[in-house]
Design a protein around this motif. Structure first.
Motif, PDB file in Angstrom:
ATOM      1  N   PHE A 233      -1.598  -9.536 -22.521  1.00  0.00           N
ATOM      2  CA  PHE A 233      -1.795  -9.864 -21.254  1.00  0.00           C
ATOM      3  C   PHE A 233      -1.080  -8.980 -20.438  1.00  0.00           C
ATOM      4  CE2 PHE A 233      -2.621 -13.620 -23.570  1.00  0.00           C
ATOM      5  CZ  PHE A 233      -3.925 -14.136 -23.341  1.00  0.00           C
ATOM      6  N   ALA A 234      -1.533  -8.955 -19.033  1.00  0.00           N
ATOM      7  CA  ALA A 234      -0.778  -8.320 -18.093  1.00  0.00           C
ATOM      8  C   ALA A 234      -0.926  -8.917 -16.692  1.00  0.00           C
ATOM      9  CB  ALA A 234      -0.938  -6.667 -17.935  1.00  0.00           C
ATOM     10  N   LEU A 235       0.088  -9.156 -15.998  1.00  0.00           N
ATOM     11  CA  LEU A 235       0.057  -9.586 -14.618  1.00  0.00           C
ATOM     12  C   LEU A 235       0.087  -8.306 -13.747  1.00  0.00           C
ATOM     13  CD1 LEU A 235       0.043 -11.998 -12.670  1.00  0.00           C
ATOM     14  CD2 LEU A 235       2.348 -11.994 -12.761  1.00  0.00           C
ATOM     15  N   LEU A 236      -1.059  -8.199 -12.961  1.00  0.00           N
ATOM     16  CA  LEU A 236      -1.104  -7.072 -11.987  1.00  0.00           C
ATOM     17  C   LEU A 236      -0.990  -7.762 -10.685  1.00  0.00           C
ATOM     18  CD1 LEU A 236      -4.309  -5.344 -13.146  1.00  0.00           C
ATOM     19  CD2 LEU A 236      -1.959  -4.557 -13.798  1.00  0.00           C
ATOM     20  N   GLU A 237      -0.187  -6.895  -9.875  1.00  0.00           N
ATOM     21  CA  GLU A 237       0.151  -7.341  -8.422  1.00  0.00           C
ATOM     22  C   GLU A 237       0.110  -5.677  -7.577  1.00  0.00           C
ATOM     23  OE1 GLU A 237       3.211 -10.420  -7.897  1.00  0.00           O
ATOM     24  OE2 GLU A 237       3.396 -10.013  -9.759  1.00  0.00           O
ATOM     25  N   ARG A 238       0.068  -6.006  -6.166  1.00  0.00           N
ATOM     26  CA  ARG A 238       0.091  -5.007  -5.470  1.00  0.00           C
ATOM     27  C   ARG A 238       1.580  -4.121  -5.715  1.00  0.00           C
ATOM     28  NH1 ARG A 238      -2.657  -8.294  -2.010  1.00  0.00           N
ATOM     29  NH2 ARG A 238      -4.595  -7.642  -1.522  1.00  0.00           N
ATOM     30  N   ALA A 239       1.626  -3.151  -5.856  1.00  0.00           N
ATOM     31  CA  ALA A 239       3.172  -2.353  -6.067  1.00  0.00           C
ATOM     32  C   ALA A 239       3.456  -2.182  -4.576  1.00  0.00           C
ATOM     33  CB  ALA A 239       2.755  -0.929  -6.580  1.00  0.00           C
TER      34      ALA A 239
END
Length: 401
Positions: A233-239
């Motif tokens: 799993f990975a949590l993706l957010e705006r950098a």
């Protein structure tokens, strides 16, 4: 080149497979070049093959509130979610953005089909009815794992499960990037879960794609895959405008469908090359910018030859590359997510993973194949995931700073 895709921050990530439960064990195994493959001892399977089985998975128990989702696949998902503070990070994202602004996009190939296999074995001898306790929606249903994860973290945003064979859990990274770019969501839990079952073991064996020994990617004598299981799993957010030094970013993605054959890749890897070219373009990079390639590398004769041709045509023989499937086996629908996490570890730790099991390299494949792990300063990593029917996906991950 100007990037076509805004970078996304992997604010939290985790992996569980036969080489380790959680990041610490996974990191150590990759650094040591250690394989987790073992002779097949799964269920009633009698095939002479090796598998990548997650240890202690049978000990995982779902809470009463989630019992309708009880199956091997969702138990594996829960085991993965509980590592490295991932559930806490996902819950914090839900609180920060709002439940409807967090998506759950996952990949799998067979979901909880094992429960159906076991239920069929126990069907009523007179009517053929499946046991009353069998719950299709919470197990075999392909959406089950996403619905289960939504319940665990309390997200109510867009949710789906991609099932495009071995590219499944790579493609969800690209899907999340598009949803965030269009403003539909602010964050996404992405990745994949695939667990051992009779269908994949006997199915790949019927295609004569299963090796009787631990798989040997890119070996001159490679003769098939070793089936594994994993949750990643990975949590993706705006950098942020200035990501912290060392942060891992999803900087590019590329997808293609060459539809050359139901189960064989295009012999020159044309679809694979298209996906890689698109990933580089969206990241605003050239082939020379990539410091390491995590190959799809299943250890079948045709896959490695086709991918090798595509990589050689695009990168030449100068870019270090390896397949980690000799460590974990082919985790099918979870492979893209698992190897995305491996790519993140490679960037964070400055490590080029090796290829356990590979002995004599195929001299016909002219790429810089790495058999043993070694330290290296990495800025950009490309990860390949190619599925049956020509469903191809390549991802570019980058280290900030």
């Amino acid at each position: 080149m100007k990037p076509l895709q805004q970078p996304l921050l992997l604010s939290c990530y985790t992996a569980t497979s036969c080489i380790g439960t959680g990041l610490a064990a996974t990191r150590q195994a990759l650094a040591e070049g250690r394989s987790g493959l073992a002779p097949c001892d799964f269920e009633t399977v009698t095939l002479p093959t090796w598998i990548g089985r997650v240890p202690q998975l049978e000990e995982v128990v779902l809470s009463p509130a989630l019992i309708d989702y009880d199956c091997r696949n969702n138990r594996l998902a829960l085991l993965g979610l509980l590592q490295d503070g991932f559930v806490d990070a996902a819950l914090a994202a839900v609180k920060r953005y709002g439940a409807a602004r967090v998506a759950v996009l996952l990949g799998t190939s067979t979901s909880g089909i094992l429960e159906t296999e076991l239920a069929y074995r126990a069907r009523d001898p007179h009517t053929g009815a499946l046991p009353p306790a069998f719950h299709y929606r919470g197990s075999h249903n392909i959406f089950s794992v996403a619905e289960f994860v939504r319940h665990v973290i309390g997200a109510t945003g867009p949710a789906w499960v991609t099932s495009t064979a071995c590219s499944s859990s790579a493609k969800v990274f690209a899907s999340a990037a598009r949803l965030i770019a269009t403003g539909v969501i602010d964050a996404a839990v992405v990745g994949g879960v695939d667990s051992l079952c009779l269908t994949t073991l006997y199915g790949f064996n019927s295609l004569e794609l299963v090796s009787s020994a631990p798989c040997r990617p890119y070996d001159a004598a490679r003769n098939g895959i070793s089936v594994g299981e994993a949750a990643a799993f990975a949590l993706l957010e705006r950098a942020p405008a200035q990501p912290a030094s060392g942060a891992v970013l999803l900087s590019g993605s590329g997808e293609s469908s060459d539809a050359h054959h139901m189960s064989s890749p295009h012999p020159q890897g044309l679809g694979a090359r298209l996906a890689m070219e698109q990933a580089l373009a969206t990241a605003g990079l050239t082939a020379a910018d990539i410091d390491y390639i995590n190959l799809h590398g299943t250890a079948t004769p045709s896959n490695d030859a086709a991918e090798g041709q595509a990589v050689q045509a695009l990168f030449g023989a100068a870019t270090p590359a390896s397949s980690t499937k000799g460590a974990t086996g082919h985790t099918l629908g979870a492979a893209g997510g698992l190897e995305a996490v491996f790519s993140a570890i490679a960037l964070a730790d400055g490590l080029i993973p090796g290829s356990p099991g590979t002995g004599t390299l195929d001299p016909a494949i002219a790429i810089d194949y790495q058999r043993r792990p070694r330290p290296a300063a990495l800025r950009h990593v490309l990860s390949n995931s190619f599925g049956f029917g020509g469903t191809n996906c390549s991802l570019v991950f980058s280290r900030a700073g």
